[in-house]
Design a protein around this motif. Structure first.
Motif, mmCIF file in Angstrom:
data_model
loop_
_atom_site.group_PDB
_atom_site.id
_atom_site.type_symbol
_atom_site.label_atom_id
_atom_site.label_comp_id
_atom_site.label_asym_id
_atom_site.label_seq_id
_atom_site.Cartn_x
_atom_site.Cartn_y
_atom_site.Cartn_z
ATOM 1 N N ASN A 97 0.823 -1.199 0.000
ATOM 2 C CA ASN A 97 0.000 0.000 0.000
ATOM 3 C C ASN A 97 0.863 1.257 0.000
ATOM 4 O O ASN A 97 0.589 2.226 -0.719
ATOM 5 C CB ASN A 97 -0.921 0.018 1.218
ATOM 6 N N ALA A 98 1.913 1.252 0.827
ATOM 7 C CA ALA A 98 2.787 2.419 0.932
ATOM 8 C C ALA A 98 3.431 2.741 -0.415
ATOM 9 O O ALA A 98 3.436 3.899 -0.856
ATOM 10 C CB ALA A 98 3.867 2.165 1.980
ATOM 11 N N SER A 99 3.957 1.723 -1.090
ATOM 12 C CA SER A 99 4.638 1.954 -2.370
ATOM 13 C C SER A 99 3.669 2.456 -3.432
ATOM 14 O O SER A 99 4.013 3.320 -4.246
ATOM 15 C CB SER A 99 5.315 0.663 -2.846
ATOM 16 N N LEU A 100 2.450 1.936 -3.423
ATOM 17 C CA LEU A 100 1.461 2.344 -4.421
ATOM 18 C C LEU A 100 0.985 3.775 -4.176
ATOM 19 O O LEU A 100 0.791 4.546 -5.130
ATOM 20 C CB LEU A 100 0.276 1.377 -4.410
ATOM 21 N N ILE A 101 0.804 4.147 -2.922
ATOM 22 C CA ILE A 101 0.375 5.515 -2.604
ATOM 23 C C ILE A 101 1.491 6.504 -2.905
ATOM 24 O O ILE A 101 1.250 7.584 -3.460
ATOM 25 C CB ILE A 101 -0.073 5.615 -1.128
ATOM 26 N N ILE A 102 2.737 6.159 -2.555
ATOM 27 C CA ILE A 102 3.879 7.033 -2.859
ATOM 28 C C ILE A 102 4.012 7.234 -4.368
ATOM 29 O O ILE A 102 4.459 8.290 -4.831
ATOM 30 C CB ILE A 102 5.188 6.445 -2.285
ATOM 31 N N SER A 103 3.602 6.226 -5.156
ATOM 32 C CA SER A 103 3.679 6.326 -6.618
ATOM 33 C C SER A 103 2.789 7.432 -7.174
ATOM 34 O O SER A 103 2.921 7.825 -8.335
ATOM 35 C CB SER A 103 3.279 4.995 -7.269
ATOM 36 N N LEU A 104 1.886 7.932 -6.328
ATOM 37 C CA LEU A 104 0.994 9.008 -6.752
ATOM 38 C C LEU A 104 1.689 10.374 -6.727
ATOM 39 O O LEU A 104 1.124 11.361 -7.186
ATOM 40 C CB LEU A 104 -0.240 9.030 -5.839
ATOM 41 N N ALA A 105 2.912 10.439 -6.206
ATOM 42 C CA ALA A 105 3.622 11.716 -6.042
ATOM 43 C C ALA A 105 3.693 12.561 -7.325
ATOM 44 O O ALA A 105 3.471 13.773 -7.260
ATOM 45 C CB ALA A 105 5.023 11.471 -5.491
ATOM 46 N N PRO A 106 3.990 11.973 -8.505
ATOM 47 C CA PRO A 106 4.026 12.809 -9.713
ATOM 48 C C PRO A 106 2.691 13.487 -10.015
ATOM 49 O O PRO A 106 2.655 14.639 -10.466
ATOM 50 C CB PRO A 106 4.385 11.799 -10.827
ATOM 51 N N ILE A 107 1.580 12.771 -9.755
ATOM 52 C CA ILE A 107 0.258 13.352 -9.981
ATOM 53 C C ILE A 107 -0.009 14.462 -8.972
ATOM 54 O O ILE A 107 -0.524 15.527 -9.316
ATOM 55 C CB ILE A 107 -0.840 12.271 -9.874
ATOM 56 N N ALA A 108 0.349 14.216 -7.704
ATOM 57 C CA ALA A 108 0.161 15.227 -6.670
ATOM 58 C C ALA A 108 0.974 16.485 -6.985
ATOM 59 O O ALA A 108 0.517 17.609 -6.745
ATOM 60 C CB ALA A 108 0.567 14.664 -5.309
ATOM 61 N N LEU A 157 -0.203 8.951 2.844
ATOM 62 C CA LEU A 157 -0.712 10.010 1.960
ATOM 63 C C LEU A 157 -0.061 11.355 2.296
ATOM 64 O O LEU A 157 0.331 12.110 1.404
ATOM 65 C CB LEU A 157 -2.231 10.119 2.077
ATOM 66 N N ILE A 158 0.046 11.657 3.593
ATOM 67 C CA ILE A 158 0.701 12.907 4.018
ATOM 68 C C ILE A 158 2.173 12.895 3.611
ATOM 69 O O ILE A 158 2.716 13.901 3.136
ATOM 70 C CB ILE A 158 0.581 13.103 5.545
ATOM 71 N N ALA A 159 2.838 11.739 3.787
ATOM 72 C CA ALA A 159 4.244 11.603 3.385
ATOM 73 C C ALA A 159 4.396 11.850 1.893
ATOM 74 O O ALA A 159 5.347 12.515 1.451
ATOM 75 C CB ALA A 159 4.758 10.209 3.746
ATOM 76 N N MET A 160 3.460 11.319 1.106
ATOM 77 C CA MET A 160 3.502 11.498 -0.351
ATOM 78 C C MET A 160 3.317 12.972 -0.716
ATOM 79 O O MET A 160 4.000 13.498 -1.606
ATOM 80 C CB MET A 160 2.417 10.638 -0.999
ATOM 81 N N LEU A 161 2.407 13.665 -0.035
ATOM 82 C CA LEU A 161 2.183 15.086 -0.310
ATOM 83 C C LEU A 161 3.423 15.912 0.053
ATOM 84 O O LEU A 161 3.785 16.849 -0.667
ATOM 85 C CB LEU A 161 0.966 15.597 0.468
ATOM 86 N N CYS A 162 4.067 15.562 1.160
ATOM 87 C CA CYS A 162 5.307 16.246 1.561
ATOM 88 C C CYS A 162 6.403 16.029 0.516
ATOM 89 O O CYS A 162 7.152 16.956 0.183
ATOM 90 C CB CYS A 162 5.773 15.755 2.926
ATOM 91 N N LEU A 163 6.480 14.802 0.001
ATOM 92 C CA LEU A 163 7.454 14.494 -1.058
ATOM 93 C C LEU A 163 7.168 15.339 -2.296
ATOM 94 O O LEU A 163 8.090 15.878 -2.921
ATOM 95 C CB LEU A 163 7.388 13.013 -1.400
ATOM 96 N N SER A 164 5.894 15.472 -2.646
ATOM 97 C CA SER A 164 5.509 16.256 -3.821
ATOM 98 C C SER A 164 5.875 17.724 -3.655
ATOM 99 O O SER A 164 6.350 18.375 -4.588
ATOM 100 C CB SER A 164 3.998 16.122 -4.072
ATOM 101 N N ILE A 165 5.659 18.251 -2.448
ATOM 102 C CA ILE A 165 6.036 19.647 -2.172
ATOM 103 C C ILE A 165 7.544 19.825 -2.291
ATOM 104 O O ILE A 165 8.026 20.816 -2.848
ATOM 105 C CB ILE A 165 5.544 20.067 -0.768
ATOM 106 N N SER A 166 8.295 18.843 -1.791
ATOM 107 C CA SER A 166 9.760 18.931 -1.872
ATOM 108 C C SER A 166 10.232 18.926 -3.326
ATOM 109 O O SER A 166 11.242 19.558 -3.667
ATOM 110 C CB SER A 166 10.419 17.792 -1.104
ATOM 111 N N LEU A 167 9.502 18.223 -4.197
ATOM 112 C CA LEU A 167 9.862 18.189 -5.620
ATOM 113 C C LEU A 167 9.754 19.571 -6.254
ATOM 114 O O LEU A 167 10.510 19.912 -7.161
ATOM 115 C CB LEU A 167 8.973 17.195 -6.370
ATOM 116 N N LEU A 168 8.817 20.386 -5.751
ATOM 117 C CA LEU A 168 8.675 21.752 -6.262
ATOM 118 C C LEU A 168 9.905 22.581 -5.888
ATOM 119 O O LEU A 168 10.393 23.380 -6.690
ATOM 120 C CB LEU A 168 7.407 22.404 -5.701
#
Length: 305
Positions: A97-108, A157-168
């Motif tokens: 589940n964790a890997s699949l949710i983190i995979s959403l980072a590019p979309i986020a 999900l929160i971790a993934m959103l934080c990762l997405s923000i860091s990508l910016l």
């Protein structure tokens, strides 16, 4: 295809496999370590490795004031918050589940660009985002007329959103710094920020530290190989084949995580994970798929070389 290209593809494939296996290994380590302590120790070993490599290559430059602001953003969102929520969530959900949710980072990241920078949505990006979101709903489950999200999935999900923000922040830094320098500074800064967080965890809930030599060796190897060495292999691969082609290898990670979790932890492979994973990765692929115009232009440029 040249031998150097083949080596690059092999490197990217191996890195994706390493990162996929890293999910169940992290879950396994959480049996003997508390989340923030585990994250802090691992990121410190990664930082030590990166510092040694940086000293050997002697290619580091001192960041400007504006670059430091971006680096602090990467350190806070990409390491401190991302790692804290990731390992906390991993205690209460499956590595699959964790890997699949983190995979959403590019979309986020695409959605955040739209909200923050008003970047125009294309039909392609919109379709990809919708398909990926449907995939996430399939993974976390919808039951009793509402969202059946677990505490662990919520943290991921929160971790993934934080990762997405860091990508910016990283995209802003990439205009003036190369990826290696960004990685070194942001990782070291992130490890410094993690130390007080580990102290807070110890005061609030008490820290758990393993007394097993095997677990410590596994932790050190995960920090150095899965994060440090794999990062170098990835950057070299990206430099050779391009970011677009390299990103396709990221789609391997979730399915490696599902298989590795089954064999390492004995987790069952669930149908909603398979369906959700396919939808998430399909959405990411569609959103990042180059347009026909771009492909034709790239092909013309190659032909002219």
């Amino acid at each position: 295809m040249s031998s150097s290209m083949i080596k690059a593809f092999i490197s990217l494939f191996l890195v994706s496999v390493l990162w996929g296996v890293n999910y169940p290994i992290s879950a396994y380590l959480l049996q003997d370590f508390s989340p923030v302590i585990l994250s802090t120790v691992r990121i410190c070993f990664t930082s030590l490795f990166l510092i040694i490599v940086a000293l050997i290559h002697k290619g580091m430059k001192r960041p400007t004031t504006s670059e430091w602001k971006f680096l602090v953003g990467v350190g806070i969102f990409g390491t401190l918050l991302n790692q804290t929520f990731y390992f906390t969530g991993l205690q209460h959900t499956t590595p699959a589940n964790a890997s699949l949710i983190i995979s959403l980072a590019p979309i986020a990241t695409i959605l955040l660009e739209r909200i923050i920078f008003k970047v125009k949505f294309t039909i392609k990006k919109s379709a990809g985002a919708i398909i990926s979101l449907l995939g996430v709903f399939s993974i976390i489950g919808v039951g009793n007329g509402g969202l059946g999200i677990s505490w662990g999935d919520f943290n991921i999900l929160i971790a993934m959103l934080c990762l997405s923000i860091s990508l910016l922040f990283i995209r802003g830094l990439a205009k003036t710094m190369n990826t290696f320098i960004i990685t070194v500074y942001s990782t070291v800064l992130g490890s410094i920020l993690m130390i007080p967080a580990a102290g807070v965890e110890n005061l609030v809930s008490g820290s758990v530290i393993s007394h097993s030599l095997f677990m410590w060796l596994l932790l050190i190897l995960a920090g150095i190989i899965a994060q440090g060495v794999a990062g170098f292999w990835w950057n070299k691969g990206v430099a050779k084949v391009g970011a677009g082609t390299a990103s396709m290898f990221m789609n391997i990670q979730p399915f490696v995580a599902i298989l590795a979790s089954h064999f390492i932890l004995g987790n069952h492979i669930l149908m909603n994970q398979i369906i959700g994973g396919i939808l998430v990765l399909l959405g990411v692929f569609i959103a990042n798929m180059p347009s026909v115009k771009t492909v034709v232009s790239t092909g013309a440029n190659k032909a002219a070389m």
